[in-house]
Design an enzyme around this catalytic site. Structure first.
Site, short mmCIF file in Angstrom:
data_model
loop_
_atom_site.label_atom_id
_atom_site.label_comp_id
_atom_site.label_asym_id
_atom_site.label_seq_id
_atom_site.Cartn_x
_atom_site.Cartn_y
_atom_site.Cartn_z
N TRP A 55 27.07 -28.60 1.52
CA TRP A 55 26.98 -28.21 0.06
C TRP A 55 27.73 -27.14 -0.18
CZ3 TRP A 55 21.19 -27.78 -2.22
CH2 TRP A 55 20.68 -29.01 -2.26
N LYS A 166 15.45 -27.47 -1.85
CA LYS A 166 14.68 -28.74 -1.19
C LYS A 166 12.93 -28.56 -1.15
CE LYS A 166 15.98 -30.07 2.91
NZ LYS A 166 17.04 -31.19 3.55
N1 SAM Z 1 22.92 -28.07 3.12
C1 SAM Z 1 23.50 -28.18 4.23
C2 SAM Z 1 24.79 -28.99 4.37
O1 SAM Z 1 25.05 -29.59 3.26
O2 SAM Z 1 25.49 -29.01 5.30
C3 SAM Z 1 22.64 -28.67 5.21
C4 SAM Z 1 21.34 -27.77 5.57
S1 SAM Z 1 20.44 -28.35 6.95
C5 SAM Z 1 19.53 -29.70 6.38
C6 SAM Z 1 19.07 -27.03 7.08
C7 SAM Z 1 19.63 -25.64 7.31
O3 SAM Z 1 18.69 -24.64 7.28
C8 SAM Z 1 19.91 -25.86 8.93
O4 SAM Z 1 21.21 -25.34 9.17
C9 SAM Z 1 19.24 -24.53 9.28
O5 SAM Z 1 19.84 -23.43 10.21
C10 SAM Z 1 18.80 -23.66 8.01
N2 SAM Z 1 17.80 -22.71 8.12
C11 SAM Z 1 16.42 -23.11 8.53
N3 SAM Z 1 15.74 -21.86 8.61
C12 SAM Z 1 16.43 -21.07 8.02
C13 SAM Z 1 16.30 -19.45 7.71
N4 SAM Z 1 15.05 -18.87 7.96
N5 SAM Z 1 17.32 -18.84 7.39
C14 SAM Z 1 18.65 -19.48 7.23
N6 SAM Z 1 18.86 -20.78 7.36
C15 SAM Z 1 17.63 -21.64 7.97
#
Ligand code: SAM
Length: 316
Positions: A55, A166
């Protein structure tokens, strides 16, 4: 699943590698933009839960790189993109990275510092916890991430700004919709073509940020705590029963992306090169410190330990 087999069964995974995106999720943001024009007039943007960075790549390619090529814009006028994730990610041109937790209140302060006190025009959040497959549980944990995202939004989004998050559709989707509607007069739940129909994932597209008059972001923390605690759930009566009968809400739900385009639930034949074979591409940018890295190291160390033990017993 082998690489070629995944390429065949997941057209967006293959296309992402061909077009240089770090993850297939890039198409979801691009398709949301096709429908909602979310980048129009955007100069400051925050990408919450950004790793591995597809993203952020979209934001860089859509906002930063074209502006950088424009002779009329000076350095100080280039779009600012701040990306936050628990995980570190490889650099992306024009993207400032912050390694942090979006559920931590200090994270908003860090972003504001990067914007020199100015507010963001757009906040996107593709955050996802590790999915368990237990839909109620996944939906609950996901809603906690969205509320954390919304907390940050109340501190850093300008009046009239947009928030894309999301969501996991489930029995509390109406409640989430109503909560978002408190802050945004226009909320649509969107399902990009690149998001599989078999997945409960969708995206809340929230437009025209207008917090209630006299709103103090501290009030949202109270709401967050109450929603987050088991006793608070009763206090708030989150049992969606209050959204039934005449109170029932109808959530605008929109499919987006070219509807005659690739279907993420279909397999497509692989393009063959001249000798009739298919060459699978490597991922554009593997995660640099994935959460499973330590587990792999431990597994490797323990297999080595077992081999050493076996060798010892054979030698003796
Ligand atoms: N949008 C990203 C991309 O296009 O590459 C993909 C995101 S991935 C589906 C979900 C992300 O949420 C992971 O990298 C995870 O580390 C992050 N995440 C989950 N909980 C989080 C938190 N409390 N704070 C920051 N990041 C978090």
């Amino acid at each position: 699943m082998g690489k070629a087999s995944r390429d065949k069964r997941d057209i967006y995974y293959r296309k992402a590698k061909e077009e240089g995106w770090r993850a297939r999720s890039a198409f979801k943001l691009l398709q949301i933009d096709e429908e909602f024009n979310i980048f129009e007039g955007v100069k400051r943007v925050v990408d919450l839960c950004a790793a591995p960075g597809s993203w952020s790549q979209v934001l860089s390619r859509k906002l930063y790189l074209p502006a950088k090529q424009s002779p009329a814009l000076k350095d100080g006028e280039l779009p600012l993109i701040v990306a936050i994730d628990l995980q570190p990610m490889a650099p992306i041109e024009g993207v400032i990275q912050v390694q942090g937790d979006i559920t931590n209140a200090r994270t908003a302060e860090v972003v504001i510092r990067h914007f020199d006190g100015c507010k963001a025009d757009l906040v996107v959040c593709d955050g996802a916890p590790d999915v368990t497959g237990l839909h109620d549980m996944d939906e609950f944990v996901q809603s906690q991430l969205i509320l954390a995202g919304l907390t940050i939004v109340t501190h850093i989004l300008r009046q009239g700004g947009k928030f894309i998050a999301k969501i996991f559709r489930g029995k509390d989707t109406s409640l989430l919709y109503c909560q978002l509607k408190l802050f945004f007069p226009v909320v649509t739940f969107a399902k990009p073509k690149s998001s599989r129909n078999s997945s409960i994932e969708a995206f809340a597209v929230c437009e025209n940020y207008s917090p209630p008059e006299g709103f103090n972001p501290k009030d949202l923390y109270r709401l967050l705590e109450m929603v987050g605690s088991p006793s608070g759930v009763d206090d708030l009566d989150c049992s969606s029963g209050w959204l039934e009968g005449p109170n029932k809400v109808y959530i605008p739900f929109l499919a987006c992306g070219d509807l005659s385009g690739y279907d993420s639930d279909r397999s497509y034949p692989l393009p063959k090169v001249a000798d009739g074979t298919y060459q699978s591409l490597d991922p554009v940018q593997p995660p640099i410190a994935p959460p499973y890295k330590r587990a792999l190291e431990m597994k490797k160390a323990s297999s080595q330990g077992i081999r050493d033990l076996e060798k010892l017993s054979l030698d003796s």
